[in-house]
Design an enzyme around this catalytic site. Structure first.
Site, short mmCIF file in Angstrom:
data_model
loop_
_atom_site.label_atom_id
_atom_site.label_comp_id
_atom_site.label_asym_id
_atom_site.label_seq_id
_atom_site.Cartn_x
_atom_site.Cartn_y
_atom_site.Cartn_z
NE ARG A 281 -0.62 -4.75 2.17
CZ ARG A 281 -0.96 -5.65 2.75
NH1 ARG A 281 -0.22 -6.39 3.02
NH2 ARG A 281 -1.80 -5.89 3.55
CG HIS B 13 1.14 0.04 0.08
ND1 HIS B 13 1.68 -0.59 1.42
CD2 HIS B 13 0.05 0.51 0.44
CE1 HIS B 13 0.80 -0.93 2.00
NE2 HIS B 13 -0.80 0.02 1.32
CE1 TYR C 232 -4.98 -4.51 -3.46
CE2 TYR C 232 -6.08 -5.47 -1.87
CZ TYR C 232 -5.31 -4.93 -2.62
OH TYR C 232 -4.33 -3.98 -1.44
CE LYS D 185 -1.54 -1.24 9.12
NZ LYS D 185 -2.61 -0.44 8.09
CG HIS E 148 -6.50 -6.45 3.72
ND1 HIS E 148 -6.49 -6.46 2.27
CD2 HIS E 148 -5.66 -6.03 3.85
CE1 HIS E 148 -5.57 -5.84 1.67
NE2 HIS E 148 -5.37 -5.18 2.97
NE ARG F 206 -0.16 -3.66 6.37
CZ ARG F 206 -1.05 -4.76 7.14
NH1 ARG F 206 -0.54 -5.73 7.93
NH2 ARG F 206 -2.53 -4.40 6.67
#
Length: 315
Positions: free
Chosen positions: A264, A261, A296, A191, A287, A167
């Protein structure tokens, strides 16, 4: 809500946010969004000084009905998650006797496929960046060296974004100690302050090394600290600058306009197209849920269907 009651509720919300931040690792940005979402809901379901214990499932559904006409489904889903977490925390800690939000259903956001470059377009983007880097005619000219440093930086950032799928916030947060050239891996803090090791390829290695050897020393100042990527004045680079660099690079390469993004998304799709395991891509991207990574696979299928329609005479 009455002023005293309002302050009591606000203190309860702040206690909840402190718990979410310190015990569940939610970022400051997420906590700010949760604060707005929960207080917005409570202003509706706890009017005129009523207590949290008085809130019912019907009250919350009525609030959802109003918000559904004001915000997108994705935003409403986030707001409902915040409210559900708040009431679950309050019930578990004994602040309220029961959890009125336990049966509150999270609306399903409309699923949209992420925008990606195909492999040819990604190669064109990277090749264009590499070709635009030229050594200064006069290495003693500060202006020429400054421009050269920025070109090296921009190329390294794009190569690393695409090679790792990180990210933009993760790229900006990289420190020098996070780059492990001996193993061609980078330590990424994602995150919730979760860390992961992500590999990168030879082109990215060359671009990053050129930046660290010949570009970063030109821009570095006392304010640079350990930041890998620096702004024009020597401080840690801003996310907005990175986004603009990607947009400008896409325009120069004459590929579809994308942001970080989308790089990514492209990296994930191309990994899966190349035969990577879904779990491996999930770990690479950081993730928390495999369902996020599965998006994806749909991108790959849609691209395959497009090629099929173009190439097969009886499509």
């Amino acid at each position: 809500m009455a002023a005293g009651r309002n302050r009591d509720v606000e203190r309860t919300v702040e206690d909840f946010l402190s718990y979410e931040h310190h015990n569940r690792g939610l970022s400051d940005h997420t906590c700010t969004a949760y604060r707005h979402d929960v207080l917005d809901c409570l202003a509706t379901v706890c009017p005129d000084g009523s207590a949290l214990d008085d809130v019912t499932l019907d009250d919350l559904r009525a609030w959802m009905g109003v918000r559904s006409r004001q915000v997108a489904k994705s935003s409403l889903a986030r707001q409902v998650i915040a409210v559900r977490n708040f009431f679950a925390w309050a019930a578990h800690g004994g602040t309220i006797a029961h959890d009125p939000a336990a049966a509150l259903r999270i609306p399903k956001a409309q699923s949209t496929l992420p925008e990606v470059l195909n492999e040819r377009q990604a190669a064109t983007l990277m090749d264009t960046m590499d070709h635009e880097v030229e050594e200064p005619a006069d290495p003693t000219d500060p202006r020429q060296m400054h421009d050269y440093a920025l070109e090296l930086r921009d190329t390294a950032m794009l190569e690393l974004l695409y090679a790792t799928g990180v990210r933009v916030a993760e790229l900006v947060g990289l420190d020098l100690g996070d780059i492990h050239e001996d193993t061609r891996t980078v330590k990424v803090t994602g995150k919730g302050d979760k860390q992961r090791m992500v590999p990168y390829g030879v082109p990215a290695q060359h671009a990053v090394r050129a930046w660290l050897d010949h570009g970063r020393p030109v821009l570095a100042q006392a304010s640079s600290g350990g930041a890998v990527f620096l702004g024009a004045r020597g401080g840690r680079i801003d996310q907005r600058v990175v986004r603009q660099v990607v947009h400008d690079a896409a325009a120069a390469a004459e590929v579809p306009d994308i942001g970080p993004h989308a790089l990514r998304h492209s990296a994930a799709t191309h990994m899966l197209d190349g035969g990577a395991d879904l779990r491996e891509v999930q770990e690479m991207l950081g993730h928390s849920s495999i369902s996020t990574t599965q998006r994806y696979t749909h991108v790959s299928i849609e691209q395959l269907k497009g090629r099929y329609r173009q190439a097969f005479p009886r499509a």
